[in-house]
Design a protein around this motif. Structure first.
Motif, PDB file in Angstrom:
ATOM      1  N   UNK A   7      44.755 -39.247  17.349  1.00 26.67           N
ATOM      2  CA  UNK A   7      44.300 -39.135  16.020  1.00 26.67           C
ATOM      3  C   UNK A   7      44.234 -37.806  15.737  1.00 26.67           C
ATOM      4  N   UNK A   8      45.053 -37.573  14.485  1.00 28.50           N
ATOM      5  CA  UNK A   8      45.083 -36.123  14.122  1.00 28.50           C
ATOM      6  C   UNK A   8      44.234 -35.818  12.998  1.00 28.50           C
ATOM      7  N   UNK A   9      44.137 -34.297  12.913  1.00 32.18           N
ATOM      8  CA  UNK A   9      42.992 -33.904  12.078  1.00 32.18           C
ATOM      9  C   UNK A   9      43.467 -32.652  11.194  1.00 32.18           C
ATOM     10  N   UNK A  10      43.285 -32.536  10.058  1.00 35.37           N
ATOM     11  CA  UNK A  10      43.815 -31.356   9.145  1.00 35.37           C
ATOM     12  C   UNK A  10      45.148 -31.120   9.230  1.00 35.37           C
ATOM     13  N   UNK A  11      45.603 -29.840   9.657  1.00 34.51           N
ATOM     14  CA  UNK A  11      47.074 -29.332   9.624  1.00 34.51           C
ATOM     15  C   UNK A  11      48.016 -30.366  10.728  1.00 34.51           C
ATOM     16  N   UNK A  12      47.326 -30.882  11.701  1.00 36.42           N
ATOM     17  CA  UNK A  12      47.861 -31.555  12.593  1.00 36.42           C
ATOM     18  C   UNK A  12      48.300 -33.096  11.777  1.00 36.42           C
ATOM     19  N   UNK A  16      51.997 -34.207  11.496  1.00 33.86           N
ATOM     20  CA  UNK A  16      52.401 -35.548  12.059  1.00 33.86           C
ATOM     21  C   UNK A  16      52.855 -36.633  10.987  1.00 33.86           C
ATOM     22  N   UNK A  17      52.297 -36.459  10.000  1.00 29.41           N
ATOM     23  CA  UNK A  17      52.941 -37.514   8.866  1.00 29.41           C
ATOM     24  C   UNK A  17      51.842 -38.799   8.931  1.00 29.41           C
ATOM     25  N   UNK A  18      50.997 -38.925  10.023  1.00 33.96           N
ATOM     26  CA  UNK A  18      50.218 -40.095   9.997  1.00 33.96           C
ATOM     27  C   UNK A  18      48.853 -39.824  10.561  1.00 33.96           C
ATOM     28  N   UNK A  19      47.965 -40.714  10.256  1.00 31.54           N
ATOM     29  CA  UNK A  19      46.459 -40.302  10.353  1.00 31.54           C
ATOM     30  C   UNK A  19      46.207 -40.502  12.020  1.00 31.54           C
ATOM     31  N   UNK A  28      47.361 -36.818  29.339  1.00 32.99           N
ATOM     32  CA  UNK A  28      47.347 -36.105  28.233  1.00 32.99           C
ATOM     33  C   UNK A  28      48.743 -35.558  27.835  1.00 32.99           C
ATOM     34  N   UNK A  29      49.220 -34.767  28.892  1.00 35.21           N
ATOM     35  CA  UNK A  29      50.541 -33.914  28.720  1.00 35.21           C
ATOM     36  C   UNK A  29      51.657 -35.200  28.222  1.00 35.21           C
ATOM     37  N   UNK A  30      51.569 -36.342  28.708  1.00 37.69           N
ATOM     38  CA  UNK A  30      52.481 -37.360  28.571  1.00 37.69           C
ATOM     39  C   UNK A  30      52.424 -38.014  27.125  1.00 37.69           C
ATOM     40  N   UNK A  31      51.203 -37.862  26.667  1.00 35.39           N
ATOM     41  CA  UNK A  31      50.902 -38.423  25.150  1.00 35.39           C
ATOM     42  C   UNK A  31      51.466 -37.239  24.219  1.00 35.39           C
ATOM     43  N   UNK A  32      51.130 -35.980  24.741  1.00 32.52           N
ATOM     44  CA  UNK A  32      51.746 -34.903  23.643  1.00 32.52           C
ATOM     45  C   UNK A  32      53.357 -35.003  23.925  1.00 32.52           C
ATOM     46  N   UNK A  33      53.876 -35.103  24.977  1.00 29.01           N
ATOM     47  CA  UNK A  33      55.236 -35.214  24.664  1.00 29.01           C
ATOM     48  C   UNK A  33      55.662 -36.189  24.127  1.00 29.01           C
ATOM     49  N   UNK A  34      55.231 -37.487  24.125  1.00 27.98           N
ATOM     50  CA  UNK A  34      55.551 -38.850  23.360  1.00 27.98           C
ATOM     51  C   UNK A  34      55.326 -38.312  21.921  1.00 27.98           C
ATOM     52  N   UNK A  35      54.152 -37.841  21.357  1.00 30.72           N
ATOM     53  CA  UNK A  35      54.248 -37.917  19.919  1.00 30.72           C
ATOM     54  C   UNK A  35      55.040 -36.652  19.495  1.00 30.72           C
ATOM     55  N   UNK A  42      58.076 -29.619  14.176  1.00 24.57           N
ATOM     56  CA  UNK A  42      56.998 -29.246  13.259  1.00 24.57           C
ATOM     57  C   UNK A  42      55.617 -29.456  14.185  1.00 24.57           C
ATOM     58  N   UNK A  43      55.449 -30.918  14.274  1.00 26.47           N
ATOM     59  CA  UNK A  43      54.387 -31.199  15.098  1.00 26.47           C
ATOM     60  C   UNK A  43      54.147 -30.374  16.358  1.00 26.47           C
ATOM     61  N   UNK A  44      55.145 -30.397  17.007  1.00 30.28           N
ATOM     62  CA  UNK A  44      55.247 -29.367  18.450  1.00 30.28           C
ATOM     63  C   UNK A  44      54.529 -28.228  18.353  1.00 30.28           C
ATOM     64  N   UNK A  45      54.858 -27.437  17.207  1.00 34.85           N
ATOM     65  CA  UNK A  45      54.458 -26.166  16.842  1.00 34.85           C
ATOM     66  C   UNK A  45      52.858 -26.130  16.941  1.00 34.85           C
ATOM     67  N   UNK A  46      52.563 -27.179  16.058  1.00 35.04           N
ATOM     68  CA  UNK A  46      51.053 -27.154  15.626  1.00 35.04           C
ATOM     69  C   UNK A  46      50.161 -27.542  17.027  1.00 35.04           C
ATOM     70  N   UNK A  47      50.727 -28.371  17.798  1.00 36.61           N
ATOM     71  CA  UNK A  47      50.175 -28.813  19.002  1.00 36.61           C
ATOM     72  C   UNK A  47      49.952 -27.711  19.780  1.00 36.61           C
ATOM     73  N   UNK A  48      50.631 -26.756  20.024  1.00 34.83           N
ATOM     74  CA  UNK A  48      50.504 -25.625  20.800  1.00 34.83           C
ATOM     75  C   UNK A  48      49.315 -24.777  20.326  1.00 34.83           C
ATOM     76  N   UNK A  49      48.922 -24.949  19.443  1.00 35.07           N
ATOM     77  CA  UNK A  49      47.780 -24.095  18.781  1.00 35.07           C
ATOM     78  C   UNK A  49      46.316 -25.048  18.613  1.00 35.07           C
ATOM     79  N   UNK A  50      46.404 -26.477  19.094  1.00 33.30           N
ATOM     80  CA  UNK A  50      45.267 -27.254  18.969  1.00 33.30           C
ATOM     81  C   UNK A  50      44.292 -27.229  19.946  1.00 33.30           C
TER      82      UNK A  50
END
Length: 84
Positions: A7-12, A16-19, A28-35, A42-50
């Motif tokens: 589930x993504x919030x705000x800028x994430x 992602x373009x989806x809720x 968790x690493x596997x889930x982040x790799x998949x998304x 663009x999402x990968x860049x945001x995830x590095x700060x989340x």
């Protein structure tokens, strides 16, 4: 392998373009790799700060590769927020 909801919030959410979306992953690493694979750099860049919550519990500074996922878990993706 567990089916979880990311589930993504705000800028994430914007990046992602989806809720939220279902993901099959063991950690968790596997889930982040998949998304990242699905949604792109663009999402990968945001995830590095989340920060991440797993079933309402902060993941903190743990290595995402060491955070196991259980069936039905919810991963909350929280980008940095301004203010307090």
């Amino acid at each position: 392998m567990a089916r979880v909801v990311v589930r993504y919030w705000a800028g994430a959410r914007e990046a992602a373009g989806v809720e939220q979306e279902p993901v099959d992953a063991a950690t968790l690493a596997g889930a982040l790799d998949e998304v990242t694979h699905r949604r792109g750099e663009r999402l990968a860049t945001v995830l590095r700060r989340c920060a991440f919550l797993l079933d309402d519990e902060p993941v903190g500074r743990r290595d995402p590769a060491t955070v196991p996922l259980r069936e039905g878990a919810v991963v909350e993706v929280l980008p940095p927020f301004a203010g307090g």
